[in-house]
Every structure is written in structure tokens, then in C-alpha cells.
Design an enzyme around this catalytic site. Structure first.
Site, PDB file in Angstrom:
ATOM      1  N   LYS A   1     -37.439  -9.888  36.410  1.00 13.61           N
ATOM      2  CA  LYS A   1     -38.077  -9.160  35.313  1.00 13.61           C
ATOM      3  C   LYS A   1     -39.309  -8.381  35.757  1.00 13.61           C
ATOM      4  CE  LYS A   1     -36.463 -11.627  31.234  1.00 13.61           C
ATOM      5  NZ  LYS A   1     -36.795 -12.510  30.110  1.00 13.61           N
TER       6      LYS A   1
ATOM      7  N   LYS B   1     -25.482  -7.678  35.351  1.00 16.06           N
ATOM      8  CA  LYS B   1     -25.103  -8.414  34.141  1.00 16.06           C
ATOM      9  C   LYS B   1     -25.443  -7.585  32.899  1.00 16.06           C
ATOM     10  CE  LYS B   1     -29.264 -10.970  33.076  1.00 16.06           C
ATOM     11  NZ  LYS B   1     -29.918 -12.173  32.626  1.00 16.06           N
TER      12      LYS B   1
ATOM     13  N   LYS C   1     -30.087  -6.754  27.592  1.00 20.08           N
ATOM     14  CA  LYS C   1     -30.734  -6.013  26.502  1.00 20.08           C
ATOM     15  C   LYS C   1     -31.522  -4.823  27.021  1.00 20.08           C
ATOM     16  CE  LYS C   1     -31.088  -9.983  23.504  1.00 20.08           C
ATOM     17  NZ  LYS C   1     -31.825 -11.225  23.227  1.00 20.08           N
TER      18      LYS C   1
HETATM   19  P1  TYM Z   1     -31.646 -14.872  26.204  1.00 17.32           P
HETATM   20  O1  TYM Z   1     -32.172 -14.566  24.842  1.00 17.32           O
HETATM   21  O2  TYM Z   1     -31.973 -13.932  27.309  1.00 17.32           O
HETATM   22  O3  TYM Z   1     -30.083 -15.022  26.160  1.00 17.32           O
HETATM   23  C1  TYM Z   1     -29.457 -15.851  25.208  1.00 17.32           C
HETATM   24  C2  TYM Z   1     -28.215 -16.506  25.802  1.00 17.32           C
HETATM   25  O4  TYM Z   1     -27.272 -15.514  26.223  1.00 17.32           O
HETATM   26  C3  TYM Z   1     -26.880 -15.763  27.574  1.00 17.32           C
HETATM   27  N1  TYM Z   1     -26.619 -14.474  28.232  1.00 17.32           N
HETATM   28  C4  TYM Z   1     -25.462 -14.156  28.842  1.00 17.32           C
HETATM   29  N2  TYM Z   1     -24.324 -14.855  29.011  1.00 17.32           N
HETATM   30  C5  TYM Z   1     -23.319 -14.246  29.678  1.00 17.32           C
HETATM   31  N3  TYM Z   1     -23.393 -12.975  30.157  1.00 17.32           N
HETATM   32  C6  TYM Z   1     -24.529 -12.240  30.008  1.00 17.32           C
HETATM   33  N4  TYM Z   1     -24.592 -10.979  30.477  1.00 17.32           N
HETATM   34  C7  TYM Z   1     -25.630 -12.833  29.317  1.00 17.32           C
HETATM   35  N5  TYM Z   1     -26.870 -12.404  28.994  1.00 17.32           N
HETATM   36  C8  TYM Z   1     -27.458 -13.412  28.327  1.00 17.32           C
HETATM   37  C9  TYM Z   1     -28.073 -16.481  28.187  1.00 17.32           C
HETATM   38  O5  TYM Z   1     -27.715 -17.207  29.336  1.00 17.32           O
HETATM   39  C10 TYM Z   1     -28.516 -17.364  27.043  1.00 17.32           C
HETATM   40  O6  TYM Z   1     -27.723 -18.548  26.993  1.00 17.32           O
HETATM   41  N6  TYM Z   1     -34.772 -18.386  27.874  1.00 17.32           N
HETATM   42  C11 TYM Z   1     -33.591 -18.159  27.048  1.00 17.32           C
HETATM   43  C12 TYM Z   1     -33.740 -18.642  25.629  1.00 17.32           C
HETATM   44  C13 TYM Z   1     -34.204 -20.041  25.468  1.00 17.32           C
HETATM   45  C14 TYM Z   1     -33.411 -21.218  25.595  1.00 17.32           C
HETATM   46  C15 TYM Z   1     -34.295 -22.295  25.307  1.00 17.32           C
HETATM   47  C16 TYM Z   1     -32.067 -21.449  25.883  1.00 17.32           C
HETATM   48  C17 TYM Z   1     -35.469 -20.444  25.151  1.00 17.32           C
HETATM   49  N7  TYM Z   1     -35.521 -21.781  25.050  1.00 17.32           N
HETATM   50  C18 TYM Z   1     -33.840 -23.613  25.344  1.00 17.32           C
HETATM   51  C19 TYM Z   1     -31.632 -22.769  25.924  1.00 17.32           C
HETATM   52  C20 TYM Z   1     -32.506 -23.834  25.662  1.00 17.32           C
HETATM   53  C21 TYM Z   1     -33.302 -16.678  27.025  1.00 17.32           C
HETATM   54  O7  TYM Z   1     -34.181 -15.869  27.227  1.00 17.32           O
HETATM   55  O8  TYM Z   1     -32.058 -16.362  26.625  1.00 17.32           O
END
Ligand code: TYM
Length: 329
Positions: free
Chosen positions: A112, A195, A198
């Protein structure tokens, strides 16, 4: 039932297909066999600048997408992270047992900050994985379903839980990541070596859950493939086709090998249309339902407030236990 915890950031108006396949679809399938907590992690979202009014709307829009995507808010606890004060409090406690070097090894922080440089990043972006550990540990979580990009953060959470238990006595449950084999990583339709994200530069490569169906279909028709002309999975040589196979497999719940056989000898045009149709068939009703739910924001707010109370009961008890173990209070 085992405790399950997961969350997503309200950092855009719509989820993308990676979030849907990597997270939401799995959550829906797992919620009945587990006692599930699903959060909207607004405290994580503000580690990069957010406009306050926009953020508030995006939190509601994400809640609506969770429900429209199949999360049952009367069975699972669907709440907003900042509504439960214990998250930020436990994050501080955990930060005191996290090594600076350990935190510096998180690859997502490196990714990032690759563009803008670490000097320009907030300290919150750096400590972000510790807040995620707090989220998970507050609920005595056993399973954490996430996409593959979050695996390292769940590993850190395990390390912190084990370290804390060793130093201060058994306080935390040590959680396990649950990562789907096929959909763990969905790639960008235009640059299938990256990947789906957003913050992609080119919107044509990202499939948004709230896009109009016609727009979604068009994105699939112009997806990047290769010149070989055969429909088979090969991540190194054929990233575009492999990604489309993974997507179709997730949408139809059929193994990739079976799809390869079905499409053997067919052209890419036919294949892309089949993938587009399957995605639209799955996402269009989710989009419609999201828009309906957003017609009644007061009802969403009421539901989120009630669920935050349920979450706080569990989280506050864990926080108290943790503070006592450390000699605080
Ligand atoms: P975030 O908001 O970036 O993404 C949410 C979920 O989507 C999955 N993901 C993907 N899976 C497959 N292919 C992709 N291209 C892809 N892009 C995103 C992510 O792996 C995630 O499961 N830090 C986390 C949020 C969070 C969290 C937590 C998750 C905060 N606290 C506690 C689990 C437990 C995040 O930024 O996800």
C-alpha cells in the site's frame, strides 16, 4: 457452535467481485454452522483519508450489501466496528506486545505504500494489522474466513494471541484463517496478474457488485485473455483465462476441471459470454436487494445499533479480562 469473525472495509461505495467471492459468498455458506460476527471496519477505512459524509453513506451501503448477499442479521451479528469502543482499546494493549520489526514485515503495508512512500503513510496504516488482531481476539474467534491477501494478518493475530497467553496467562483463543481454494484471489480483468482491488487504476478491470448488469457483461466481454485459443487453467501462462475459470467455478459451484471439459474446443467469445451470464445471474438480485434496503436507512441504522450492543457485550468482557491479566484496572 464455533465462533467465526470477519469484516470488510467501507472504503468504496460498492464491493467488487473479489470481495464477493473471497469473502461474502463464503460467509453466507458458513454462517449457519458457526456463531458469526461480521463487522464493517470503519476504523480500518480511516487509515487512508475518507470524506466524513461519504464514509457514513458507505457504511450503510456495505451493511445493505452484507444483507443482500445473504447475511442474516437476526442470526449473525452484523455491526460497525467503531460502535464498539473495545476494538480501539484492545488495539492499544496489543500494540505494546507487537514488535516494530514484526509489524514492519506486513506485506500489505509495503504494497500500500509502494506508490506514495512510507513517509507519507499514516501511523494508523502501519498499525492496521494490530487493530485487525484486536477485532478477531475480542470475540474468542476460532475461524476467520478471508481472501488470501489477509492471511498474513491472521498469522500475526495467532502469534500475538500465543505470546499474550504465554506472558500473562491464558486469555485469548488462537484463531485459524479459512481460505477458499479457488476464489482466494480474484484478479483484475484487464491486468490478470494483479489482484482485483478497490484502488485499481483502470475501472474496466474491476467488477462492482452495484454496477448495472449491462456494464458488468461488457467488462467480461472485453476481459484480457491470450492468443492460444484454448480454455484451460494455467496461472503462469494463461492468467486471464484461469481467472475467468475461477470466477465461473465460484458462480456455478462447479469444479474448474469440469468447466474445462465443457468448454473444450469452444472460442473465447462463447466462454466470456457464459461467464458474464453467470456473474450477472448471481449479482443482479444482490444489487436489486441492496438498493431496496437503502431506501430505508433508518431501519438499517436501527439494526446496526441493536447489533452493536450484542457485540459490545462479548467484546467488553474480553477487554476486561485482558486488562486484568496485564495488571490494569
Ligand atoms: P478488505 O476490505 O480489503 O477485503 C475484504 C475481504 O475481501 C477479500 N478480498 C479478496 N478476495 C479474493 N480476491 C480478491 N481480489 C480480493 N480482494 C479482497 C479480502 O481478503 C477480505 O477477506 N483487513 C481486512 C478487513 C478486516 C478483517 C478483520 C477481516 C478488518 N478486521 C478481522 C477479517 C477479520 C480488509 O481490509 O479487507
Amino acid at each position: 457452535k464455533p465462533r467465526l469473525y470477519s469484516g470488510m472495509q467501507p472504503s468504496s461505495g460498492s464491493l467488487h467481485l473479489g470481495n464477493y467471492i473471497g469473502a461474502l459468498q463464503q460467509w453466507r455458506r458458513m454462517q449457519s454452522d458457526n456463531e458469526a460476527f461480521f463487522s464493517i471496519v470503519d476504523l480500518h477505512a480511516i487509515t487512508v483519508p475518507q470524506a466524513p459524509g461519504v464514509l457514513r453513506e458507505q457504511v450503510r451501503t456495505l451493511a445493505a450489501q452484507y444483507i443482500a448477499g445473504g447475511i442474516d442479521p437476526s442470526a449473525s451479528c452484523l455491526y460497525v466496528q467503531s460502535h464498539v469502543a473495545a476494538h480501539a482499546q484492545l488495539q492499544w494493549l496489543l500494540s505494546t506486545i507487537t514488535g516494530f520489526g514484526e509489524a514492519s514485515r506486513m506485506t500489505q503495508f509495503k504494497d500500500k505504500t509502494a506508490k506514495g512512500g512510507q513517509e507519507a503513510a499514516s501511523v494508523g496504516l502501519f498499525t492496521y494489522p494490530i487493530l485487525m488482531a484486536a477485532d478477531i481476539l475480542l470475540y474468542d474467534t476460532e475461524v476467520v474466513p478471508v481472501g488470501d491477501d489477509q492471511k498474513q494478518h491472521v498469522e500475526l493475530t495467532r502469534d500475538l494471541a500465543e505470546r499474550f497467553n504465554k506472558r500473562f496467562g491464558k486469555t485469548f483463543v488462537v484463531p485459524k484463517p479459512v481460505i477458499l481454494a479457488g476464489g482466494a484471489r480474484i484478479y483484475d480483468l484487464q491486468s490478470p496478474e494483479a489482484k482485483m482491488s478497490k484502488s485499481a487504476d483502470n475501472d474496466k478491470g474491476v467488477v462492482w457488485l452495484l454496477d448495472e448488469p449491462a456494464r458488468t457483461a461488457k467488462k467480461f466481454r472485453s476481459a484480457v485473455t491470450d492468443t492460444e485459443g484454448s480454455i484451460r487453467a494455467d496461472r503462469a501462462e494463461k492468467p486471464g483465462v484461469t481467472n475467468l475459470l475461477d470466477i465461473l467455478s465460484a458462480m456455478t459451484d462447479r469444479p474448474v476441471a469440469e468447466l474445462e471439459t465443457e468448454f473444450a474446443g469452444q472460442g473465447y467469445g462463447v466462454f466470456k459470454t457464459a461467464v458474464a451470464d453467470a456473474v450477472v445471474a448471481e449479482l443482479a438480485p444482490v444489487r436489486e436487494r441492496t438498493l431496496e434496503l437503502l431506501d430505508d436507512p433508518a431501519e438499517l441504522d436501527r439494526l446496526l445499533a441493536a447489533n452493536a450492543e450484542r457485540a459490545a457485550e462479548v467484546a467488553d468482557a474480553t477487554l476486561r479480562r485482558t486488562m486484568e491479566a496485564m495488571g490494569l484496572r
